[in-house]
Motif scaffolding. Structure first.
Motif, mmCIF file in Angstrom:
data_model
loop_
_atom_site.group_PDB
_atom_site.id
_atom_site.type_symbol
_atom_site.label_atom_id
_atom_site.label_comp_id
_atom_site.label_asym_id
_atom_site.label_seq_id
_atom_site.Cartn_x
_atom_site.Cartn_y
_atom_site.Cartn_z
ATOM 1 N N ARG A 183 0.224 6.709 -17.973
ATOM 2 C CA ARG A 183 1.087 7.281 -16.941
ATOM 3 C C ARG A 183 1.606 6.248 -15.947
ATOM 4 O O ARG A 183 2.314 6.602 -15.012
ATOM 5 C CB ARG A 183 0.381 8.411 -16.168
ATOM 6 N N VAL A 208 -0.164 8.024 0.193
ATOM 7 C CA VAL A 208 -0.292 8.042 -1.270
ATOM 8 C C VAL A 208 -1.486 7.179 -1.659
ATOM 9 O O VAL A 208 -1.538 5.995 -1.316
ATOM 10 C CB VAL A 208 0.980 7.521 -1.961
ATOM 11 N N LYS A 225 -3.868 5.860 -4.899
ATOM 12 C CA LYS A 225 -3.795 5.662 -6.344
ATOM 13 C C LYS A 225 -5.199 5.487 -6.923
ATOM 14 O O LYS A 225 -6.001 4.717 -6.396
ATOM 15 C CB LYS A 225 -2.922 4.446 -6.673
ATOM 16 N N HIS A 264 -3.697 8.469 -11.521
ATOM 17 C CA HIS A 264 -3.683 9.709 -10.748
ATOM 18 C C HIS A 264 -3.400 9.371 -9.292
ATOM 19 O O HIS A 264 -4.065 8.515 -8.712
ATOM 20 C CB HIS A 264 -5.030 10.431 -10.861
ATOM 21 N N ASP A 265 -2.402 10.030 -8.697
ATOM 22 C CA ASP A 265 -2.052 9.825 -7.302
ATOM 23 C C ASP A 265 -2.436 11.049 -6.477
ATOM 24 O O ASP A 265 -2.103 12.179 -6.855
ATOM 25 C CB ASP A 265 -0.547 9.573 -7.146
ATOM 26 N N ILE A 271 -1.586 12.720 -2.944
ATOM 27 C CA ILE A 271 -0.494 12.618 -1.978
ATOM 28 C C ILE A 271 -0.759 13.568 -0.818
ATOM 29 O O ILE A 271 -0.930 14.772 -1.020
ATOM 30 C CB ILE A 271 0.849 12.946 -2.656
ATOM 31 N N GLU A 321 9.460 14.833 -1.295
ATOM 32 C CA GLU A 321 10.543 14.563 -2.252
ATOM 33 C C GLU A 321 10.833 13.072 -2.394
ATOM 34 O O GLU A 321 11.456 12.645 -3.363
ATOM 35 C CB GLU A 321 11.823 15.292 -1.816
ATOM 36 N N PRO A 380 7.689 8.639 -5.393
ATOM 37 C CA PRO A 380 7.909 8.468 -6.840
ATOM 38 C C PRO A 380 6.843 9.205 -7.643
ATOM 39 O O PRO A 380 5.673 9.241 -7.266
ATOM 40 C CB PRO A 380 7.800 6.949 -7.046
ATOM 41 N N LYS A 381 7.262 9.770 -8.754
ATOM 42 C CA LYS A 381 6.345 10.505 -9.621
ATOM 43 C C LYS A 381 5.814 9.600 -10.729
ATOM 44 O O LYS A 381 6.503 8.696 -11.200
ATOM 45 C CB LYS A 381 7.063 11.716 -10.253
ATOM 46 N N LEU A 382 4.590 9.870 -11.142
ATOM 47 C CA LEU A 382 4.007 9.138 -12.260
ATOM 48 C C LEU A 382 4.675 9.570 -13.563
ATOM 49 O O LEU A 382 5.267 10.654 -13.652
ATOM 50 C CB LEU A 382 2.505 9.404 -12.339
ATOM 51 N N GLN A 383 4.558 8.727 -14.574
ATOM 52 C CA GLN A 383 5.119 9.061 -15.877
ATOM 53 C C GLN A 383 4.388 10.261 -16.470
ATOM 54 O O GLN A 383 3.174 10.406 -16.287
ATOM 55 C CB GLN A 383 4.993 7.866 -16.828
ATOM 56 N N PRO A 384 5.124 11.132 -17.186
ATOM 57 C CA PRO A 384 4.452 12.266 -17.834
ATOM 58 C C PRO A 384 3.592 11.794 -18.998
ATOM 59 O O PRO A 384 3.821 10.721 -19.561
ATOM 60 C CB PRO A 384 5.618 13.130 -18.316
#
Length: 286
Positions: free
Chosen positions: A79, A113, A115, A154-155, A157, A205, A208-212
């Motif tokens: 991810r 955030v 990590k 895994h983040d 937030i 919003e 940044p989102k982690l990769q799926p």
């Protein structure tokens, strides 16, 4: 007359530039993500600039508190971008609670955030701890393996705000003196840790989102399971126990080697019988 005209033109130009500036902000032309980040640290590791331009400084606790670990550098982290895996491969942990102090001088909306990646334990309930923000528990019973599995990014937030000398987070308010303390609280299971963290101005919003990852996607029949909850004593549906709802898997299950087809084992057995019976027949005739 010419002077009045020049003033009108100057006023018109200023108004147009102001409108263009506001439109540019609305269209995402405001400060970049890296410019919104006010503080970032690569815990247990060296300085790093990620793909978003965020500058993570070297861990300021090095040689002062806790222990740094790069055990995760032997593993690929799911991810995460290839360039930023180092943010999840190094970590700082301590045998007791520990934390970082973040100076914040301006009021506004902020995001913390954090990590994480579990690179050592291979099952849940091995490392469980809380996270506090100026004394407020913002993450309770964090079990990284239970959330996402092994060697998977895994983040956590946490949005918060600072207004008129007050810190507001998750419905709780306390006095703010210019210092945000992010504390990782030792729990019953093993020691607390952190891989990297940053604080930025903005809203959810903007993060940044982690990769799926296929193993972390919600199964299609989960919605049906939600609707078919067990009926309670008063006719309502019972809620699932806390911490057991929507559990995710770290990836596809490993096939069971003992569940494979065993037909291939029969061939040598049949050959053995084919040799044994004629030999026995010949011995009986002697």
């Amino acid at each position: 007359m010419q002077r009045v005209t020049a003033q009108l033109v100057a006023g018109l130009v200023a108004a147009v530039l102001s409108l263009l500036s506001e439109q540019s902000w609305a269209d995402g032309g405001g400060p970049s993500l890296s410019e919104r980040v006010i503080w970032a640290v690569n815990a247990g590791g060296d300085a790093h600039v990620d793909v978003h331009g965020i500058h993570y400084k070297k861990d300021p606790l090095e040689g002062k508190l806790g222990k740094a670990s790069n055990y995760g550098m032997r593993l690929p982290i799911l991810r995460s971008n290839q360039e930023d895996q180092i943010l999840y491969q190094t970590e700082r942990y301590n045998e007791d609670s520990f934390g970082y102090d973040v100076p914040i001088r301006e009021e506004g909306e902020y995001i913390l955030v954090m990590k994480y990646a579990e690179v050592y334990f291979a099952q849940s309930q091995q490392k469980v701890f809380d996270v506090r923000l100026n004394g407020h528990v913002v993450v309770k019973d964090l079990d990284i393996f239970d959330r996402v599995g092994h060697s998977t990014a895994h983040d956590e937030i946490v949005p918060f705000s600072i207004r008129r000398g007050k810190l507001s987070v998750q419905g709780e308010v306390s006095t703010f003196n210019g210092k945000l303390t992010v504390e990782f609280v030792k729990g019953y299971y093993d020691n607390p840790k952190i891989c990297a963290l940053y604080v930025m101005k903005g809203t959810l919003e903007d993060v940044p989102k982690l990769q799926p990852h296929p193993g972390l996607e919600k199964p299609e029949d989960d919605d049906d399971d939600d609707d078919e909850g067990e009926v309670g004593e008063e006719g309502g549906k019972k809620k699932p126990p806390k911490g057991t709802h929507h559990r995710v898997q770290s990836g596809p299950r490993t096939p069971n080697p003992y569940a494979a087809d065993n037909s291939s084992l029969m061939f040598p057995i049949l050959v053995a019988f084919g040799v044994f019976i004629p030999t026995l027949f010949c011995l009986c005739r002697l």
